[in-house]
Design an enzyme around this catalytic site. Structure first.
Site, PDB file in Angstrom:
ATOM      1  N   GLU A   1      46.121  32.702  46.206  1.00 16.53           N
ATOM      2  CA  GLU A   1      45.528  33.391  44.873  1.00 16.53           C
ATOM      3  C   GLU A   1      45.169  34.773  45.094  1.00 16.53           C
ATOM      4  O   GLU A   1      44.171  34.959  45.789  1.00 16.53           O
ATOM      5  CB  GLU A   1      44.475  32.475  44.566  1.00 16.53           C
TER       6      GLU A   1
ATOM      7  N   ASP B   1      42.173  29.924  48.103  1.00 20.24           N
ATOM      8  CA  ASP B   1      41.483  30.597  47.111  1.00 20.24           C
ATOM      9  C   ASP B   1      41.029  32.151  47.663  1.00 20.24           C
ATOM     10  O   ASP B   1      40.775  32.335  48.668  1.00 20.24           O
ATOM     11  CB  ASP B   1      40.360  29.816  46.858  1.00 20.24           C
TER      12      ASP B   1
END
Length: 762
Positions: A470, A417
């Protein structure tokens, strides 16, 4: 024989002991192992000292026979007992009477056991090269000197004293103060008799003299909020990697990811409570299998105190959340997915952690896991703290965690993330709010090195496991070994561009045509995933359906056409739960998805669900749609510049020469006799049409087969003439023909001018 050898001699505290005793009861003594337990005293006899604040009397007994070696004296009324042992006294245990008149209880002396920490482990931790620190630190069931218990170990280099507190000692920090290891900052203790599911914390007398009660950073279990204790659990057994893992995560494999938040995918209708891992192993896995997705991506599952963080602010990185069941039940969910041929990816948060008092925040009174300077260590957007990626012990903690989830639970990869927030020191900061790196730049060199090394470790230790980034900037070489070394990168640029295009009214789309084609300008720079994730359906952004312009029919048609374009475009696919049936409202983590929409009259949502199911099955069954995603030979624009009609046509190819032509019409106008050039003569079969009536479209189609005509168009000798349905995407498939069939077709069409390269390829 010395007749006085076994005569009891009274214990007489020395002058300096009073200060030591006071510090023990104040829980400020830095090394109780130096005083408690069995030690030589000045006359070279041995004495046993035991701290039991709640005991009435203690006998020192032979641990093998149970015979009393020597009764102890209570040398401090607060609960300190001592006995001088006879010469050559055997190994001992304790017989403790807690209340006068009650039966005595046999116990072990926690301070008679040595350290279980190995020098090699401590050295590797300090060097930052301990691949599996969770096997050493934390709480582990163990047997020492024939006694069962739990060994506890923690890293707190600046603490003055660390104790284990828990149910087993009345949360009393005086009872189990740990052994310090000078030079490496480690503390450890073996506590006999501690059992499975016991609650515990570390009581830390920090560098400033303050008491902090901390959860174990390496705990394998943690309480569900609002309570915050760690839970003693066994290290999960190693999970067997599925045979298909390496193949399923290959850049040449079909990858269609279903992103899921377990707490809100579906809920029990009786009480709106979460489904368990066991229920999800049945319901979720069967649903994903039926829908044709190849992968499930689970939002973070490390224990977290705030439901509204969705798991992205974890305080127990090694503790699977107990919201949905036990660690074994989580493993069973993953096993069920593997049995169905589905890979499972874990959303992994290594960029930041919350400021909760029981977590990593100033763990020993200093910035231990984070940076001391808030310009480096504080994330303003999320009110979280940023890991110090330059510290070896922190790198060990995080890298070990990535391995832990894959090796011990069977996850087939991780999605990291917020990578951009990790690799840039000035991420979401104004001038003056950040500190440049040693070269004066904005890159976080330590984070970059950490990510590169973590991915190298995963490739070495867990072959075939995938890593997905990401990453929302244009940072170069995210999926290259010399860069960040990920396997795949989320293509946030493609997602933002195409969603902006789709939100335009069709009459205005011709002015934004390049947003749909721009992705091919950088397609081969990284290995991409095309993500329509949870971030796009929250915080007032509206659902994907809500973003689409027009009336009800047009909104659904737009979404179906967009999905068709996405599945045809190079790159792996990701849909967040609910997107597959066009949920109308934004995602709400406190409720299940609106499954009732599938039963509504009109069938709009059911039509999208059926369409996505067919898309997935077509995608996985046809290599042209995935095999050469990252190679220019696998893609060619046939029509890229028809902005007036908002039409896009491109061809996808595989190594065998099979072709799929993708045609998207992003206006509500039916385009009759729309002609475009093609590379190969022969018949093309329509295998997908988002305008079919079964999807609640208008039903405009071209029949099963369409034959290329000897009509030049768009620089090609052959062309097709179609009727393009409104707001729709169509796939045409042509199977590679043997060379003799191609030659026959060429003679029949009198078209010898086919490129030698194409003829040879066929």
């Amino acid at each position: 024989m010395n007749r006085n050898r076994h005569i009891r001699r009274g214990y007489h505290p020395e002058a300096g002991e009073r200060q030591i005793i006071d510090s023990l009861f104040a829980a400020t003594h830095s090394d109780p192992f130096a005083y408690l337990g069995r030690h030589r005293v000045n006359d070279e006899r041995e004495a046993v000292r035991v701290l039991r604040p709640d005991a009435h009397h203690i006998d020192i007994i032979d641990r093998h026979t149970g015979a009393v070696i020597m009764p102890s004296e209570k040398i401090d009324e607060r609960g300190l007992f001592a006995a001088v042992l006879p010469e050559h006294a055997p190994d001992y245990a304790l017989l403790v009477t807690y209340h006068e008149g009650e039966a005595a209880v046999r116990e072990e002396d926690d301070y008679r056991f040595g350290s279980a920490l190995q020098h090699t482990d401590a050295w590797l931790l300090g060097e930052g090269t301990h691949l599996r620190p969770y096997e050493t630190l934390g709480a582990h069931f163990a047997e020492m000197d024939g006694v069962s218990g739990v060994r506890f170990a923690v890293w707190a280099p600046n603490a003055r004293r660390v104790s284990v507190i828990g149910e087993f000692n009345g949360w009393d920090s005086r009872r189990h103060a740990m052994r310090p290891h000078t030079g490496n900052g480690l503390w450890d203790i073996f506590i006999p008799g501690v059992g499975l599911n016991a609650l515990y914390k570390f009581s830390v007398l920090d560098a400033n003299g303050n008491i902090r009660e901390k959860a174990d950073p390496y705990a394998f279990g943690a309480e569900l909020r609002p309570t915050t204790a760690s839970v003693v659990r066994g290290l999960p057994a190693k999970a067997e990697a599925p045979a298909f893992r390496r193949r399923a995560n290959s850049v040449e494999a079909p990858i269609s990811i279903y992103e899921v938040h377990l707490g809100s995918w579906r809920r029990n209708p009786e009480n709106n409570y979460w489904l368990t891992y066991t229920q999800l192993a049945d319901e979720l896995v069967n649903y994903v299998k039926d829908m044709g997705f190849t992968h499930i991506e689970l939002l973070p599952l490390s224990e977290y105190p705030f439901d509204g963080s969705w798991g992205y602010q974890a305080t127990g990185l090694y503790a699977p959340t107990s919201r949905f069941g036990s660690p074994d039940e989580l493993k069973a969910l993953i096993d069920a997915a593997h049995a169905a041929g589905i890979s499972v990816i874990l959303d992994w948060v290594a960029g930041h952690f919350p400021t909760d008092d029981h977590g990593l925040n100033t763990f020993d009174g200093t910035a231990l896991y984070e940076h001391a300077d808030p310009r480096e260590g504080y994330h303003q957007d999320w009110n979280t703290l940023i890991y110090n990626f330059g510290r070896n012990e922190v790198k060990n903690f995080l890298q070990g965690n990535a391995l832990y989830w894959i090796e011990r639970f069977g996850f087939d990869g991780i999605r990291v993330d917020a990578v951009a927030s990790m690799i840039y020191r000035n991420y979401s900061r104004k001038d003056g709010e950040w500190i440049p790196n040693r070269y004066g730049g904005s890159e976080n060199l330590e984070a970059i090195a950490f990510l590169r090394q973590t991915n190298a470790v995963l490739k070495s230790e867990t072959p075939g496991a995938g890593s997905f980034a990401e990453e929302s900037t244009s940072f170069a070489d995210v999926t290259r070994e010399a860069g960040l070394n990920f396997d795949f990168k989320w293509n946030m640029g493609w997602m933002n561009d195409t969603l902006r295009y789709m939100q335009e009214d069709p009459v205005h789309r011709k002015y934004h045509h390049g947003k749909m084609t721009f992705g091919m300008m950088y397609q081969y720079s990284e290995n991409f995933v095309l993500p329509l994730s949870h971030d796009e359906v929250v915080h007032g952004k509206r659902s994907l359906l809500g973003k689409m312009p027009g009336d009800c029919w047009q909104q659904f048609a737009n979404l179906r056409a967009y999905y068709g374009f996405m599945y045809g475009f190079p790159g792996k696919k990701l849909l967040f739960m609910g997107n597959e049936f066009a949920q109308g409202r934004e995602w709400n983590y406190q409720e299940g998805l609106d499954w009732h929409l599938l039963d509504e009259a009109g069938g709009w949502h059911k039509g999208v669900q059926d369409y996505v199911r067919d898309l997935n099955h077509i995608y996985t069954a046809h290599a042209p749609l995935y095999q050469l995603d990252q190679q220019p030979e696998g893609f060619e624009w046939l029509v890229a510049d028809d902005s007036d009609n908002s039409v896009f046509v491109f061809e996808r190819r595989d190594r065998a020469g099979n072709r799929i032509i993708v045609i998207s019409n992003f206006t509500p106008v039916v385009r009759e006799h729309y002609r475009f050039g093609v590379n190969a003569p022969g018949r093309y079969t329509e295998i997908l049409n988002s305008d079919r009536t079964q999807y609640q479209g208008s039903g405009i189609a071209n029949g099963a087969d369409i034959t290329a005509e000897n009509v030049p168009s768009h620089g090609k000798a052959q062309s097709l003439s179609l009727t393009l349905p409104p707001l729709a995407t169509v796939y045409l498939y042509q199977k590679a023909a043997p060379a003799t069939e191609i030659q026959t077709a060429l003679r029949a069409d009198k078209q010898p001018a086919v490129k030698d390269k194409q003829a040879k390829a066929k």
